[in-house]
Design a protein around this motif. Structure first.
Motif, PDB file in Angstrom:
ATOM      1  N   ASN A 710       0.841  -1.195   0.000  1.00 20.31           N
ATOM      2  CA  ASN A 710       0.000   0.000   0.000  1.00 20.31           C
ATOM      3  C   ASN A 710       0.880   1.250   0.000  1.00 20.31           C
ATOM      4  O   ASN A 710       1.812   1.365   0.805  1.00 20.31           O
ATOM      5  CB  ASN A 710      -0.902   0.016   1.234  1.00 20.31           C
ATOM      6  CG  ASN A 710      -1.827  -1.177   1.291  1.00 20.31           C
ATOM      7  OD1 ASN A 710      -2.525  -1.488   0.326  1.00 20.31           O
ATOM      8  ND2 ASN A 710      -1.825  -1.881   2.425  1.00 20.31           N
ATOM      9  N   GLU A 711       0.583   2.184  -0.887  1.00 26.61           N
ATOM     10  CA  GLU A 711       1.373   3.414  -0.956  1.00 26.61           C
ATOM     11  C   GLU A 711       1.006   4.338   0.196  1.00 26.61           C
ATOM     12  O   GLU A 711      -0.153   4.725   0.355  1.00 26.61           O
ATOM     13  CB  GLU A 711       1.150   4.115  -2.286  1.00 26.61           C
ATOM     14  CG  GLU A 711       2.040   5.339  -2.483  1.00 26.61           C
ATOM     15  CD  GLU A 711       1.952   5.940  -3.862  1.00 26.61           C
ATOM     16  OE1 GLU A 711       2.567   5.379  -4.788  1.00 26.61           O
ATOM     17  OE2 GLU A 711       1.242   6.950  -4.017  1.00 26.61           O
ATOM     18  N   LEU A 712       1.994   4.680   1.001  1.00 23.90           N
ATOM     19  CA  LEU A 712       1.796   5.572   2.138  1.00 23.90           C
ATOM     20  C   LEU A 712       2.076   7.021   1.781  1.00 23.90           C
ATOM     21  O   LEU A 712       1.478   7.935   2.359  1.00 23.90           O
ATOM     22  CB  LEU A 712       2.715   5.156   3.298  1.00 23.90           C
ATOM     23  CG  LEU A 712       2.600   3.710   3.788  1.00 23.90           C
ATOM     24  CD1 LEU A 712       3.614   3.447   4.890  1.00 23.90           C
ATOM     25  CD2 LEU A 712       1.189   3.422   4.274  1.00 23.90           C
ATOM     26  N   TYR A 713       2.997   7.219   0.827  1.00 24.62           N
ATOM     27  CA  TYR A 713       3.405   8.593   0.489  1.00 24.62           C
ATOM     28  C   TYR A 713       4.157   8.548  -0.824  1.00 24.62           C
ATOM     29  O   TYR A 713       4.861   7.573  -1.137  1.00 24.62           O
ATOM     30  CB  TYR A 713       4.303   9.160   1.585  1.00 24.62           C
ATOM     31  CG  TYR A 713       4.756  10.584   1.340  1.00 24.62           C
ATOM     32  CD1 TYR A 713       3.944  11.660   1.680  1.00 24.62           C
ATOM     33  CD2 TYR A 713       5.998  10.858   0.772  1.00 24.62           C
ATOM     34  CE1 TYR A 713       4.352  12.977   1.466  1.00 24.62           C
ATOM     35  CE2 TYR A 713       6.412  12.169   0.551  1.00 24.62           C
ATOM     36  CZ  TYR A 713       5.585  13.225   0.906  1.00 24.62           C
ATOM     37  OH  TYR A 713       5.991  14.509   0.683  1.00 24.62           O
ATOM     38  N   SER A 714       4.016   9.602  -1.599  1.00 24.17           N
ATOM     39  CA  SER A 714       4.825   9.750  -2.814  1.00 24.17           C
ATOM     40  C   SER A 714       5.135  11.218  -3.014  1.00 24.17           C
ATOM     41  O   SER A 714       4.387  12.098  -2.565  1.00 24.17           O
ATOM     42  CB  SER A 714       4.097   9.189  -4.042  1.00 24.17           C
ATOM     43  OG  SER A 714       2.954   9.968  -4.335  1.00 24.17           O
ATOM     44  N   ARG A 715       6.254  11.468  -3.669  1.00 24.62           N
ATOM     45  CA  ARG A 715       6.641  12.850  -3.936  1.00 24.62           C
ATOM     46  C   ARG A 715       7.327  12.937  -5.290  1.00 24.62           C
ATOM     47  O   ARG A 715       8.147  12.084  -5.651  1.00 24.62           O
ATOM     48  CB  ARG A 715       7.579  13.374  -2.849  1.00 24.62           C
ATOM     49  CG  ARG A 715       7.963  14.836  -3.053  1.00 24.62           C
ATOM     50  CD  ARG A 715       8.549  15.453  -1.832  1.00 24.62           C
ATOM     51  NE  ARG A 715       8.817  16.875  -2.015  1.00 24.62           N
ATOM     52  CZ  ARG A 715       9.308  17.668  -1.086  1.00 24.62           C
ATOM     53  NH1 ARG A 715       9.572  17.180   0.120  1.00 24.62           N
ATOM     54  NH2 ARG A 715       9.532  18.953  -1.330  1.00 24.62           N
ATOM     55  N   SER A 716       7.002  13.981  -6.015  1.00 27.84           N
ATOM     56  CA  SER A 716       7.652  14.284  -7.286  1.00 27.84           C
ATOM     57  C   SER A 716       8.284  15.668  -7.189  1.00 27.84           C
ATOM     58  O   SER A 716       7.726  16.574  -6.561  1.00 27.84           O
ATOM     59  CB  SER A 716       6.641  14.252  -8.437  1.00 27.84           C
ATOM     60  OG  SER A 716       6.056  12.972  -8.562  1.00 27.84           O
ATOM     61  N   GLY A 717       9.431  15.830  -7.794  1.00 23.57           N
ATOM     62  CA  GLY A 717      10.070  17.139  -7.856  1.00 23.57           C
ATOM     63  C   GLY A 717      10.771  17.553  -6.581  1.00 23.57           C
ATOM     64  O   GLY A 717      10.929  18.744  -6.317  1.00 23.57           O
ATOM     65  N   ASN A 718      11.223  16.599  -5.777  1.00 22.68           N
ATOM     66  CA  ASN A 718      11.958  16.961  -4.559  1.00 22.68           C
ATOM     67  C   ASN A 718      13.269  17.644  -4.912  1.00 22.68           C
ATOM     68  O   ASN A 718      13.934  17.307  -5.885  1.00 22.68           O
ATOM     69  CB  ASN A 718      12.246  15.707  -3.725  1.00 22.68           C
ATOM     70  CG  ASN A 718      13.172  15.998  -2.556  1.00 22.68           C
ATOM     71  OD1 ASN A 718      12.896  16.856  -1.734  1.00 22.68           O
ATOM     72  ND2 ASN A 718      14.299  15.297  -2.514  1.00 22.68           N
ATOM     73  N   TYR A 719      13.653  18.610  -4.088  1.00 20.00           N
ATOM     74  CA  TYR A 719      14.964  19.238  -4.247  1.00 20.00           C
ATOM     75  C   TYR A 719      15.651  19.450  -2.913  1.00 20.00           C
ATOM     76  O   TYR A 719      16.813  19.833  -2.870  1.00 20.00           O
ATOM     77  CB  TYR A 719      14.831  20.590  -4.969  1.00 20.00           C
ATOM     78  CG  TYR A 719      13.919  21.582  -4.285  1.00 20.00           C
ATOM     79  CD1 TYR A 719      14.400  22.434  -3.293  1.00 20.00           C
ATOM     80  CD2 TYR A 719      12.567  21.649  -4.623  1.00 20.00           C
ATOM     81  CE1 TYR A 719      13.559  23.336  -2.659  1.00 20.00           C
ATOM     82  CE2 TYR A 719      11.722  22.554  -3.991  1.00 20.00           C
ATOM     83  CZ  TYR A 719      12.227  23.400  -3.008  1.00 20.00           C
ATOM     84  OH  TYR A 719      11.390  24.280  -2.380  1.00 20.00           O
ATOM     85  N   GLN A 720      14.949  19.189  -1.807  1.00 17.76           N
ATOM     86  CA  GLN A 720      15.502  19.459  -0.489  1.00 17.76           C
ATOM     87  C   GLN A 720      16.331  18.289   0.046  1.00 17.76           C
ATOM     88  O   GLN A 720      16.157  17.134  -0.358  1.00 17.76           O
ATOM     89  CB  GLN A 720      14.400  19.771   0.514  1.00 17.76           C
ATOM     90  CG  GLN A 720      14.018  21.231   0.575  1.00 17.76           C
ATOM     91  CD  GLN A 720      15.100  22.107   1.214  1.00 17.76           C
ATOM     92  OE1 GLN A 720      16.158  21.627   1.619  1.00 17.76           O
ATOM     93  NE2 GLN A 720      14.833  23.401   1.293  1.00 17.76           N
ATOM     94  N   THR A 721      17.217  18.608   0.966  1.00 17.43           N
ATOM     95  CA  THR A 721      18.082  17.609   1.581  1.00 17.43           C
ATOM     96  C   THR A 721      17.284  16.647   2.443  1.00 17.43           C
ATOM     97  O   THR A 721      17.397  15.424   2.299  1.00 17.43           O
ATOM     98  CB  THR A 721      19.142  18.309   2.464  1.00 17.43           C
ATOM     99  OG1 THR A 721      19.765  19.344   1.724  1.00 17.43           O
ATOM    100  CG2 THR A 721      20.189  17.313   2.942  1.00 17.43           C
TER     101      THR A 721
END
Length: 759
Positions: A710-721
């Protein structure tokens, strides 16, 4: 309608505010202290006497933010400061790659306003205070000129980050101003009376090309005879902003109370310089330039320095002394200026570098005689000589973050700043700092609440590093070139390096170590070889040496412009090429050769080239280096130090995945990921543009799934440390899978840290 006759006695509007911590001063130190404290749940009042935040980095002054990275001009690798200051610089690079100081103002205001625990008072100057007793501040009194309101600011804890130390001064905190004698701390770099005891102020200007001829008529107060400025012979019409750092004055005056006098003198210089550039006839390229902006407040370097329980000196920096209470680090050169500034015949600065970063102790971050006063910014407890290195903005911001965490502990345990050490809370301070993104040299995060420590960790792949497959380009060996390579202890593998020459040429190869662990100055020669090169092929280098412990080695090739070496376009976390570069901006002339008796080390500079250059040498290893294990994500260090400290996926893995699993279900509500935003990149905030808005090593796209997929979280376009993921609802799971995408075809995905918490 409001109508009052003249008989009433009137008072200013009065407002009393209370908090856990009051921070006076909204420069980068004050901002980072306030934000760090607020994120721990501490209630903060941030009071700033200017209309914007940022201090010397703001649009009012426009100085670039620098610290241990030193324009990539020293031997401090992967040394950009962590925590909130890292967030700010990374975000500025992403959103403001042109280096517009107004956009930085906006980012800083936004960063502070995002924190519900901060009450921000702009245009509000502290002018007085009340004390409970001789050692304890009770409240500050401040006035806002914009709303004609007087504030009484009450708290159990105060932090002076005001630059001139207004709170410390009014409270009776012990302070110093001027330079110590050489004898007091046995500092060989202590300045003579002729050189002067204080660094001055600087005022900058910006010019703009209008595309058409522009006239300039100087004001009557402009300096009439520009020849009184020795540097006039080397003026450059294209310089503007903080590249004009040398427009400095005031080191012979009282840099607190005579600031307005100093400003007027600097205005005379600025308008005199511009008049000379526009009207002397010696700068035809300036015909279409106009004066777009001149600073209205000077950027201050030095005034008061307050005494803590420890005063840092030259020896702490040059010897890189270790402190049990280390909470931060610095790495700027010991950068002293002649007191006469722009009117001096001497060079505008006198910079001497240490071999690596130096620790900053917590004992220098609070007053020794005012029990509830923290020190932050350039006023911390250091000698004049040490101040030359600790005063720069990224360093003071990084150190001030320790105040934010310390204030939370003081509130939690009901103790004063000094009692954090006395009562045994120092380790908690250091560990909480590291957990917030701070890097403290020599320390690791040991977070017992982190569920990853009890998990099994596997990965879909692991980079088996044995060098690079082939050269993508060739470069002549016009300057000495090298490669930083992480190796395991034991016999050093055989290196193969692609090289070519038209006729027989001598290739001189050397293998070096640093004498200091986790440092990057090659000063221990392990072995050297000389090979005859003719034609194109791979040179085999067997140094026949063994490493006593794992760490970085320097594979160095001495200059021979008739030889070419092969380079690879592939970039890998923790792998870096270095060169014997010259960077005059930081007094790097390839080798540091200090005068005898200065107490400063002599050594060579080995620095990376800025991208898009800086490709890795296309070397090969006779056996792979097992340095990119998934186990690295829980080793407590989130940057390359003595090893890369990262899990790096295989470059051909189509779907890299890191898996953690437990024997029993774990309840998880918070996940922290630490990515590679390239801590070797200096990220100057203004003027210096950057080739990317996102660092090439940084994973942009990822998703997190539980043990059932099950997907808990997704992110696109991250740039932070650092990505802190707080799930809306805690999950119970026996495992997590972190799916990451390779940032680029030439850059395999990497992850420094993974941490999971129940709350």
């Amino acid at each position: 309608m409001i109508k009052q006759d003249g008989e009433h006695s009137r008072k200013l509007h009065l407002q009393e505010l209370r908090a856990d911590l009051i921070v006076a001063g909204g420069g980068l130190a004050g901002v980072c202290a306030a934000v760090t404290a607020a994120r721990t749940g501490t209630k903060v009042i941030l009071v700033q006497d200017r209309p914007v935040l940022g201090g010397n980095s703001s649009s009012e002054v426009r100085l670039w933010v620098l610290g241990a990275t030193s324009h990539m001009g020293n031997n401090n690798r992967w040394a950009r400061e962590g925590g909130v200051i890292d967030e700010i610089l990374v975000e500025n690079t992403y959103k403001n790659p042109e280096g517009n100081p107004l956009i930085l103002d906006m980012l800083l205001l936004d960063k502070v306003k995002q924190e519900a625990n901060i009450t921000l008072l702009l245009n509000t100057a502290v002018y007085s205070l009340d004390k409970k007793d001789a050692e304890t501040i009770d409240c500050l009194r401040a006035f806002c000129s914009q709303n004609s309101t007087e504030y009484i600011l009450k708290a159990p804890l105060f932090c002076d980050a005001s630059g001139d130390g207004i709170v410390g001064f009014l409270s009776g905190a012990a302070f110093r101003m001027g330079a110590e004698s050489r004898q007091e701390f046995d500092e060989p770099m202590a300045p003579t009376t002729e050189y002067g005891e204080l660094l001055g102020h600087s005022l900058y200007f910006y010019s703009k090309d209008t595309g058409k001829p522009v006239k300039f008529t100087a004001p009557d107060f402009a300096l009439p005879d520009i020849s009184v400025i020795p540097r006039y012979r080397s003026f450059n019409a294209q310089d503007y902003g903080c590249r004009l750092w040398w427009v400095e004055y005031g080191g012979r005056l009282d840099t607190v109370h005579q600031t307005e006098d100093i400003k007027w003198q600097l205005w005379k210089v600025v308008y005199g310089v511009w008049n000379y550039i526009k009207n002397s006839g010696k700068f035809p390229e300036a015909e279409t330039l106009t004066l777009e902006w001149v600073g209205t407040i000077p950027g201050k370097r030095e005034s008061r320095r307050f005494e803590g329980d420890y005063i840092m000196t030259q020896h702490d920096l040059v010897e890189q002394r270790e402190h049990d209470d280390a909470v931060a680090y610095g790495g700027w050169s010991i950068d002293l200026h002649p007191a006469d500034g722009v009117f001096s015949e001497r060079p505008g600065c006198n910079q001497w570098h240490s071999k690596g970063v130096f620790q900053i102790p917590y004992r220098s971050m609070y007053s020794r005689n005012i029990s509830n006063l923290f020190l932050a910014g350039r006023i911390i407890s250091v000698s004049h000589v040490a101040f030359g290195a600790t005063r720069v903005m990224a360093t003071v911001a990084h150190a001030a973050q320790a105040v934010g965490i310390a204030a939370n502990l003081c509130t939690k345990y009901g103790v004063t700043p000094a009692q954090i050490i006395e009562k045994g809370y120092l380790s908690e301070l250091q560990q909480n700092l590291i957990a917030s993104g701070q890097y403290i040299p020599g320390l690791r995060l040991k977070d017992h609440k982190d569920l990853v420590h009890s998990a099994s960790i596997t990965a879909s792949s692991q980079l088996s590093f044995s060098g690079f497959s082939q050269p993508d380009l060739w470069k002549p060996l016009t300057m000495a070139a090298g490669q930083l390579i992480p190796l395991e202890k034991g016999p050093v593998p055989v290196f193969s390096i692609p090289c070519r020459a038209v006729s027989k040429e001598l290739l001189t190869c050397e293998l070096w170590l640093s004498s200091r662990k986790a440092s990057f100055t090659p000063d221990v020669l392990l072995a050297s070889r000389q090979l005859q090169i003719e034609g194109e092929g791979y040179a085999e280098l067997d140094f026949n040496v063994s490493l006593e412990e794992s760490g970085y080695v320097f594979l160095i090739f001495r200059q021979n412009e008739n030889l070419e070496l092969g380079y690879s376009n592939q970039r890998i976390t923790g792998i870096l090429s270095v060169f014997n570069l010259i960077n005059k901006a930081v007094s790097n002339y390839g080798k540091q050769s200090p005068p005898p008796g200065s107490g400063v080390d002599e050594f060579e500079f080995w620095c990376p080239q800025r991208r898009p250059q800086g490709e890795n040498l296309a070397f090969r290893l006779s056996r792979h280096a097992d340095v990119f294990s998934p186990e690295n994500v829980r080793n407590g260090v989130d940057r390359p130090v003595d090893q890369p400290n990262a899990w790096v996926a295989g470059s051909r893995d189509p779907a890299p995945c890191l898996s953690v699993s437990w024997e029993e279900p774990q309840r998880i509500s918070t996940i922290v990921l630490s990515f590679d935003s390239d801590f070797d990149h200096p990220m100057e905030s203004v003027l210096m543009t950057h080739p990317e808005t996102v660092m090439p090593f940084c994973v942009r796209n990822y998703r997190i799934c539980d043990d059932q997929g099950n997907e808990l979280y997704s992110r696109s376009g991250n740039y932070q440390t650092r990505n802190i993921i707080r799930l809306d609802d805690a999950v119970s799971t026996k495992g997590l899978k972190i799916y990451v995408e390779h940032p680029l075809a030439t850059v395999p995905a990497a992850l420094f840290g993974l941490r999971c918490y129940e709350n």
